[in-house]
Design a protein around this motif. Structure first.
Motif, PDB file in Angstrom:
ATOM      1  N   VAL A 176       1.051  -1.185   0.368  1.00 30.11           N
ATOM      2  CA  VAL A 176       0.059  -0.055   0.314  1.00 30.11           C
ATOM      3  C   VAL A 176       1.047   1.120  -0.086  1.00 30.11           C
ATOM      4  CG1 VAL A 176      -2.190   1.289   1.224  1.00 30.11           C
ATOM      5  CG2 VAL A 176      -2.231  -1.479   1.397  1.00 30.11           C
ATOM      6  N   PHE A 177       0.618   2.243  -1.332  1.00 28.62           N
ATOM      7  CA  PHE A 177       1.171   3.693  -0.727  1.00 28.62           C
ATOM      8  C   PHE A 177       0.774   4.298  -0.020  1.00 28.62           C
ATOM      9  CE2 PHE A 177       1.551   8.033  -3.279  1.00 28.62           C
ATOM     10  CZ  PHE A 177       2.644   8.457  -2.281  1.00 28.62           C
ATOM     11  N   ILE A 178       1.536   5.512   0.718  1.00 22.68           N
ATOM     12  CA  ILE A 178       0.718   6.295   1.726  1.00 22.68           C
ATOM     13  C   ILE A 178       0.940   6.818   1.601  1.00 22.68           C
ATOM     14  CG2 ILE A 178      -0.046   6.675   4.269  1.00 22.68           C
ATOM     15  CD1 ILE A 178       0.103   3.228   5.166  1.00 22.68           C
ATOM     16  N   PRO A 179       0.482   8.432   0.801  1.00 21.96           N
ATOM     17  CA  PRO A 179       0.874   9.546   0.138  1.00 21.96           C
ATOM     18  C   PRO A 179       1.295  10.446   1.635  1.00 21.96           C
ATOM     19  CG  PRO A 179      -1.420   8.957  -0.185  1.00 21.96           C
ATOM     20  CD  PRO A 179      -1.125   8.302   0.707  1.00 21.96           C
ATOM     21  N   GLY A 180       2.109  11.177   1.281  1.00 21.33           N
ATOM     22  CA  GLY A 180       2.165  12.031   2.834  1.00 21.33           C
ATOM     23  C   GLY A 180       4.234  12.090   3.061  1.00 21.33           C
ATOM     24  N   LEU A 181       5.155  11.726   3.103  1.00 24.65           N
ATOM     25  CA  LEU A 181       6.146  12.278   3.341  1.00 24.65           C
ATOM     26  C   LEU A 181       7.159  12.323   1.993  1.00 24.65           C
ATOM     27  CD1 LEU A 181       7.702  10.687   6.544  1.00 24.65           C
ATOM     28  CD2 LEU A 181       7.369  12.834   5.784  1.00 24.65           C
ATOM     29  N   HIS A 182       6.622  11.781   0.864  1.00 20.25           N
ATOM     30  CA  HIS A 182       7.380  12.193  -1.008  1.00 20.25           C
ATOM     31  C   HIS A 182       6.856  12.724  -1.382  1.00 20.25           C
ATOM     32  CE1 HIS A 182       7.756   7.855   0.182  1.00 20.25           C
ATOM     33  NE2 HIS A 182       8.596   7.618  -0.750  1.00 20.25           N
ATOM     34  N   PHE A 183       7.958  14.345  -2.042  1.00 26.04           N
ATOM     35  CA  PHE A 183       7.874  15.118  -2.123  1.00 26.04           C
ATOM     36  C   PHE A 183       8.327  15.071  -3.273  1.00 26.04           C
ATOM     37  CE2 PHE A 183       6.749  16.345   1.966  1.00 26.04           C
ATOM     38  CZ  PHE A 183       5.427  16.976   2.044  1.00 26.04           C
ATOM     39  N   LYS A 184       7.574  15.745  -4.764  1.00 28.88           N
ATOM     40  CA  LYS A 184       7.991  16.422  -6.064  1.00 28.88           C
ATOM     41  C   LYS A 184       8.781  17.231  -6.276  1.00 28.88           C
ATOM     42  CE  LYS A 184       5.409  16.933  -9.265  1.00 28.88           C
ATOM     43  NZ  LYS A 184       4.850  16.239 -10.510  1.00 28.88           N
ATOM     44  N   HIS A 185      10.370  17.793  -6.586  1.00 24.33           N
ATOM     45  CA  HIS A 185      10.887  18.394  -6.782  1.00 24.33           C
ATOM     46  C   HIS A 185      10.682  19.470  -7.935  1.00 24.33           C
ATOM     47  CE1 HIS A 185      14.540  21.191  -8.511  1.00 24.33           C
ATOM     48  NE2 HIS A 185      14.131  21.538  -7.121  1.00 24.33           N
ATOM     49  N   ILE A 186       9.575  20.396  -7.715  1.00 29.72           N
ATOM     50  CA  ILE A 186       9.478  21.488  -9.291  1.00 29.72           C
ATOM     51  C   ILE A 186      10.765  21.830  -9.605  1.00 29.72           C
ATOM     52  CG2 ILE A 186       8.272  23.182  -9.868  1.00 29.72           C
ATOM     53  CD1 ILE A 186       6.336  20.863  -8.651  1.00 29.72           C
ATOM     54  N   GLY A 187      11.406  21.977 -10.867  1.00 32.87           N
ATOM     55  CA  GLY A 187      12.945  22.537 -11.571  1.00 32.87           C
ATOM     56  C   GLY A 187      12.486  24.199 -11.704  1.00 32.87           C
ATOM     57  N   LEU A 188      12.731  24.584 -10.692  1.00 31.22           N
ATOM     58  CA  LEU A 188      12.674  26.319 -10.909  1.00 31.22           C
ATOM     59  C   LEU A 188      12.926  26.847  -9.809  1.00 31.22           C
ATOM     60  CD1 LEU A 188      10.887  28.930 -11.561  1.00 31.22           C
ATOM     61  CD2 LEU A 188       9.478  28.172  -9.921  1.00 31.22           C
ATOM     62  N   TYR A 189      14.216  27.223 -10.180  1.00 33.83           N
ATOM     63  CA  TYR A 189      15.122  27.772  -9.009  1.00 33.83           C
ATOM     64  C   TYR A 189      15.511  29.209  -8.972  1.00 33.83           C
ATOM     65  CZ  TYR A 189      16.992  22.997  -9.957  1.00 33.83           C
ATOM     66  OH  TYR A 189      17.172  21.990 -10.112  1.00 33.83           O
ATOM     67  N   VAL A 190      15.527  29.723  -8.016  1.00 35.30           N
ATOM     68  CA  VAL A 190      16.498  31.497  -7.728  1.00 35.30           C
ATOM     69  C   VAL A 190      17.460  31.291  -7.290  1.00 35.30           C
ATOM     70  CG1 VAL A 190      15.317  34.132  -6.662  1.00 35.30           C
ATOM     71  CG2 VAL A 190      13.755  31.869  -7.330  1.00 35.30           C
ATOM     72  N   TYR A 191      18.072  32.358  -7.706  1.00 36.65           N
ATOM     73  CA  TYR A 191      19.651  32.656  -7.063  1.00 36.65           C
ATOM     74  C   TYR A 191      19.834  34.182  -6.566  1.00 36.65           C
ATOM     75  CZ  TYR A 191      20.726  28.103  -9.516  1.00 36.65           C
ATOM     76  OH  TYR A 191      20.746  26.512 -10.352  1.00 36.65           O
ATOM     77  N   LYS A 192      20.865  34.640  -5.476  1.00 31.90           N
ATOM     78  CA  LYS A 192      21.178  34.894  -5.047  1.00 31.90           C
ATOM     79  C   LYS A 192      22.240  35.564  -6.523  1.00 31.90           C
ATOM     80  CE  LYS A 192      20.464  36.503  -0.693  1.00 31.90           C
ATOM     81  NZ  LYS A 192      22.071  36.293   0.781  1.00 31.90           N
ATOM     82  N   ARG A 193      22.159  36.253  -6.816  1.00 34.63           N
ATOM     83  CA  ARG A 193      23.693  36.343  -8.447  1.00 34.63           C
ATOM     84  C   ARG A 193      24.923  36.095  -7.322  1.00 34.63           C
ATOM     85  NH1 ARG A 193      27.569  40.085  -9.789  1.00 34.63           N
ATOM     86  NH2 ARG A 193      28.062  40.481 -12.082  1.00 34.63           N
ATOM     87  N   ASP A 194      25.672  36.754  -6.445  1.00 37.70           N
ATOM     88  CA  ASP A 194      26.707  35.822  -5.866  1.00 37.70           C
ATOM     89  C   ASP A 194      26.953  34.599  -6.190  1.00 37.70           C
ATOM     90  OD1 ASP A 194      27.771  37.851  -6.229  1.00 37.70           O
ATOM     91  OD2 ASP A 194      27.678  38.802  -4.301  1.00 37.70           O
ATOM     92  N   ALA A 195      25.435  33.682  -5.412  1.00 40.27           N
ATOM     93  CA  ALA A 195      25.732  32.529  -5.249  1.00 40.27           C
ATOM     94  C   ALA A 195      25.534  31.657  -7.183  1.00 40.27           C
ATOM     95  CB  ALA A 195      23.227  31.748  -4.801  1.00 40.27           C
ATOM     96  N   LEU A 196      25.186  31.879  -7.897  1.00 38.87           N
ATOM     97  CA  LEU A 196      24.334  31.540  -8.853  1.00 38.87           C
ATOM     98  C   LEU A 196      26.302  31.431  -9.874  1.00 38.87           C
ATOM     99  CD1 LEU A 196      22.072  31.994 -11.530  1.00 38.87           C
ATOM    100  CD2 LEU A 196      24.707  32.224 -12.092  1.00 38.87           C
ATOM    101  N   LEU A 197      26.725  32.901  -9.875  1.00 40.83           N
ATOM    102  CA  LEU A 197      28.306  33.228 -10.064  1.00 40.83           C
ATOM    103  C   LEU A 197      29.037  32.026  -9.602  1.00 40.83           C
ATOM    104  CD1 LEU A 197      28.776  36.370 -11.166  1.00 40.83           C
ATOM    105  CD2 LEU A 197      28.247  34.938 -12.551  1.00 40.83           C
ATOM    106  N   LYS A 198      29.045  31.798  -8.584  1.00 43.47           N
ATOM    107  CA  LYS A 198      29.883  31.120  -7.702  1.00 43.47           C
ATOM    108  C   LYS A 198      29.694  29.495  -7.667  1.00 43.47           C
ATOM    109  CE  LYS A 198      31.280  28.236  -2.799  1.00 43.47           C
ATOM    110  NZ  LYS A 198      30.528  28.984  -1.643  1.00 43.47           N
TER     111      LYS A 198
END
Length: 251
Positions: A176-198
């Protein structure tokens, strides 16, 4: 804040060649993504970054902003870094070119943790609850595990976390599959400028190469990724079958 959305788009996708130009109800996929991103309240500008003339010309046809970039980048984030290197944008949103079901509000939700300013965040992205067992075991659906403050612990194509209840015998001997702790990653990112360059200056890492997930490079180098939960869902188009599903949903 100066917040820009960049859509990295290449033609030679290994799993679905030329998918960003695939027709969806009369418009190419890249146009659907561009128009959705343009509707986000937090965004001041949207740009497509590509290394392919076919994509460049198609974006120009629907009067979108597009720039040509080097063909030598290993991932979309590196392509974005080339675009923003000489700019002074504070936050950069990486919008996946194969997510035509993206809702504009999802971009605003991913941007919000930076505007709130409570945590030391380098990158933010989104997760949504998995409701179907097949998605847990689908390697094209990336799973994410977070701590109690919604910071990413790990991303994987494997069914994480492992739910031992799915393997326990039930009275009728069915798993039996019990929904709860499994999460799907949505392919969207937000970066601070310095973090992206790093990030873009770092070499690929063992876990990144093993899983085929560039966000693991950030985790392996100590960058903190905030992952708030969204009630919206999205389908990344990785196969022709995915494309058929998206066409029906957008019809």
């Amino acid at each position: 804040m100066k917040i820009i959305a960049v859509i990295p788009a290449r033609y030679a996708s290994s799993r679905f060649y030329g998918k960003v130009l695939a027709d969806i109800n009369g418009k190419p996929m890249i146009q659907w993504v561009y128009e959705k991103a343009s509707q986000a309240k937090s965004i001041t500008k949207v740009i497509v970054a590509t290394d392919d003339n076919r994509i460049y010309e198609k974006v120009k046809e629907f009067f979108g902003d597009v720039v040509m970039t080097s063909p030598d980048h290993n991932c979309g984030t590196e392509r974005i870094a080339e675009v923003i290197k000489e700019k002074d944008w504070e936050l950069i949103v990486n919008v996946q070119g194969d997510e035509p079901l993206l809702e504009p509000e999802m971009i605003d939700q991913a941007v919000y943790p930076f505007l709130e300013g409570k945590d030391n965040i380098h990158i933010s992205t989104l997760k949504s609850k998995i409701k179907e067992k097949r998605e847990v075991f689908d390697p094209n659906v990336v799973k994410v595990v977070t701590d109690r403050n919604d910071f990413a612990i790990y991303f994987s194509r494997a069914p994480i976390p492992f739910d031992k209840r799915m393997w326990e015998d039930t009275p009728n001997n069915k798993k039996v599959f019990i929904p709860g702790l499994h999460f799907k990653h949505i392919g969207l990112y937000v970066y601070k400028r310095d973090a992206l360059l790093k990030f873009s200056s770092l070499s690929s890492t063992p876990l990144e190469e093993f899983e085929g997930l560039e966000q693991l490079r950030a985790l392996e180098n100590g960058l903190r990724i905030k992952v708030p939960t969204t009630t919206y869902d999205s389908i990344g188009v990785d196969t022709p079958e995915d494309l058929s599903i998206v066409r029906k949903k957008l019809k």
